[in-house]
Design a protein around this motif. Structure first.
Motif, PDB file in Angstrom:
ATOM      1  N   GLU A 149       0.829  -1.204   0.000  1.00  0.00           N
ATOM      2  CA  GLU A 149       0.000   0.000   0.000  1.00  0.00           C
ATOM      3  C   GLU A 149       0.863   1.253   0.000  1.00  0.00           C
ATOM      4  O   GLU A 149       0.526   2.254  -0.639  1.00  0.00           O
ATOM      5  CB  GLU A 149      -0.966   0.053   1.183  1.00  0.00           C
ATOM      6  CG  GLU A 149      -1.905   1.252   1.040  1.00  0.00           C
ATOM      7  CD  GLU A 149      -2.807   1.536   2.217  1.00  0.00           C
ATOM      8  OE1 GLU A 149      -3.490   2.579   2.194  1.00  0.00           O
ATOM      9  OE2 GLU A 149      -2.841   0.742   3.159  1.00  0.00           O
ATOM     10  N   VAL A 192      -4.938  -4.758  -1.908  1.00  0.00           N
ATOM     11  CA  VAL A 192      -3.564  -4.331  -2.185  1.00  0.00           C
ATOM     12  C   VAL A 192      -2.832  -5.343  -3.064  1.00  0.00           C
ATOM     13  O   VAL A 192      -1.987  -4.952  -3.887  1.00  0.00           O
ATOM     14  CB  VAL A 192      -2.783  -4.061  -0.881  1.00  0.00           C
ATOM     15  CG1 VAL A 192      -3.417  -2.934  -0.093  1.00  0.00           C
ATOM     16  CG2 VAL A 192      -2.644  -5.309  -0.025  1.00  0.00           C
ATOM     17  N   ASN A 247      -9.964   3.127   4.691  1.00  0.00           N
ATOM     18  CA  ASN A 247      -9.753   1.819   4.079  1.00  0.00           C
ATOM     19  C   ASN A 247     -10.767   0.786   4.564  1.00  0.00           C
ATOM     20  O   ASN A 247     -11.348   0.926   5.644  1.00  0.00           O
ATOM     21  CB  ASN A 247      -8.345   1.308   4.391  1.00  0.00           C
ATOM     22  CG  ASN A 247      -7.271   2.046   3.631  1.00  0.00           C
ATOM     23  OD1 ASN A 247      -7.569   2.848   2.740  1.00  0.00           O
ATOM     24  ND2 ASN A 247      -6.017   1.800   3.957  1.00  0.00           N
ATOM     25  N   SER A 307      -6.679   0.482  -4.835  1.00  0.00           N
ATOM     26  CA  SER A 307      -6.805   1.241  -3.597  1.00  0.00           C
ATOM     27  C   SER A 307      -7.630   0.443  -2.591  1.00  0.00           C
ATOM     28  O   SER A 307      -8.690  -0.085  -2.931  1.00  0.00           O
ATOM     29  CB  SER A 307      -7.484   2.579  -3.853  1.00  0.00           C
ATOM     30  OG  SER A 307      -7.874   3.187  -2.639  1.00  0.00           O
ATOM     31  N   VAL A 366      -2.038   3.952   6.250  1.00  0.00           N
ATOM     32  CA  VAL A 366      -1.799   2.631   5.665  1.00  0.00           C
ATOM     33  C   VAL A 366      -2.407   1.567   6.574  1.00  0.00           C
ATOM     34  O   VAL A 366      -2.203   1.598   7.787  1.00  0.00           O
ATOM     35  CB  VAL A 366      -0.286   2.378   5.496  1.00  0.00           C
ATOM     36  CG1 VAL A 366      -0.007   0.942   5.060  1.00  0.00           C
ATOM     37  CG2 VAL A 366       0.317   3.374   4.513  1.00  0.00           C
TER      38      VAL A 366
END
Length: 409
Positions: A71, A323, A312, A328, A297
């Protein structure tokens, strides 16, 4: 279980940002947050996006560092394709969960991927959270050698029955030892405390404060216990098995903390945070309150770049699938309009000791300052110098202060 993700617009699979996020990007500091979503046990009060070994379902904890590094590389490419020139990273923060459940070599590799993607600014602050029972001297030395500069230990309390209510598993007598190991490795040290746990007395809290101060950390955080919907603690309170935290007692605990920390040489710089001096403030956390850019992340991590915010997917398996497909991992995003950004700046900046410039308020907000001074919620001398700075009483009622400053919003 962890709280739900916010609603938002669909996030593009390529991670590209709109032109509005690109403007003046070179002038904005840039940080990176790396979420490590693993815990040995789930504490009853916690609603963070964390998982025990039995909850991972189809993904291995040992593969996580490589997923996070993917990522990071994706992030660097997405920012570049969006037209944002590479900026060296000012702050890096490993949070969780318990980042130190991973081998030190995994954390070092994740930091290395950040360094490779963007470079670290001179004097960059690099922090990891840690539980006192999740590290030893060699582990901390490995982190320091890899470029970490700070460690934040989740002490929470020095009183066994309080730790038991919180379902924290470490021995409080281990805290001074891990602080000593961190100092020997050359790391700055922060201790996190929680006050207002059901069954915790003012004497219990005083003992925890004295124990923390005796460790001579560079930085201390003290957070009031918040009962989050859906947690085990919330269910215990609803059933009557555990008492609801007493807000008046929590206020007394905060006042005691501020007084004792001031006596010990610590100055508050944000409502829940104290440091020995300006050099030992958490620059990464300040970047959130000051509205800087950061890329988050990991599963459930949130990001913000130039008024665009995204988050996320939550589960590590769903995250890994994204990933590994070079997509994304964002589940959704929103672009903040000017009014939302203004409101958030008032909300966040008011919490900081440096204060909110009065000139940034609307006419009604500026008019409210006089009443806040009269109610001893805002410092009069700071207001004469042009900024809203909370008094001790104002810190206890910070949300009410913000509502009055935004009364016309």
């Amino acid at each position: 279980m962890p709280s739900a993700l916010p609603l938002g617009d669909p996030a593009p699979a390529d991670g590209l940002l709109p032109a509005s996020a690109v403007r003046e990007a070179a002038s904005r500091p840039f940080g990176v947050y790396l979420h490590v979503p693993f815990c040995r046990v789930r504490c009853g009060y916690c609603d963070f996006n964390t998982y025990t070994a039995t909850e991972l379902r189809g993904v291995s904890q040992s593969d996580y560092a490589s997923h996070a590094q993917r990522e990071t590389r994706f992030a660097a490419a997405a920012l570049e394709r969006s037209g944002i020139a590479s900026r060296p990273v000012s702050t890096v923060f490993f949070g969780g969960g318990t980042p130190t459940m991973l081998p030190a070599s995994d954390l070092a590799g994740m930091l290395g991927s950040v360094r490779d993607a963007w470079g670290l600014a001179p004097g960059a602050e690099v922090t990891t959270e840690a539980n006192p029972d999740s590290v030893d001297a060699a582990y901390l030395q490995t982190l320091a050698a890899a470029g970490f500069t700070r460690v934040s230990f989740g002490m929470q309390s020095a009183v066994p029955h309080v730790l038991a209510t919180l379902e924290r598993t470490h021995d409080p007598e281990r805290v001074p030892l891990v602080v000593e190991w961190a100092r020997a490795a050359g790391l700055q040290v922060s201790l996190d405390l929680i006050y207002g746990t059901p069954g915790e007395s003012l004497a219990d809290w005083s003992l925890s404060l004295e124990s923390a101060i005796a460790c001579d950390p560079d930085h201390l955080s003290a957070y009031s216990l918040i009962v989050e919907t859906g947690t085990k603690l919330a269910r215990q309170i609803k059933s009557g098995a555990v008492a609801l935290p007493d807000e008046d007692l929590q206020a007394d605990m905060y006042e005691l903390a501020d007084a004792r920390l001031a006596e010990a040489g610590y100055g508050w710089y944000e409502v829940s945070n104290w440091a020995k001096d300006e050099a030992h403030r958490s620059r990464h956390n300040l970047s959130y309150w000051q509205g800087h850019d950061w890329w988050g992340v990991g599963p459930g991590a949130h990001s913000h770049v130039g008024g665009v915010r995204w988050w996320n997917v939550k589960h590590p398996a769903a995250y890994a699938g994204r990933v590994l497909a070079d997509e994304s991992p964002a589940a959704g995003r929103e672009t903040l309009d000017a009014e939302t950004q203004r409101v958030e700046r008032v909300l966040l900046t008011t919490r900081i000791r440096d204060g909110l410039p009065i000139a940034e308020l609307t006419p009604a907000g500026r008019a409210a300052v006089a009443g806040l001074i009269a109610d001893e919620l805002v410092d009069a001398k700071a207001a004469l110098r042009g900024s809203v700075r909370l008094t001790l009483r104002g810190r206890l009622l910070a949300d009410a202060v913000v509502r009055r400053l935004l009364a016309d919003a």
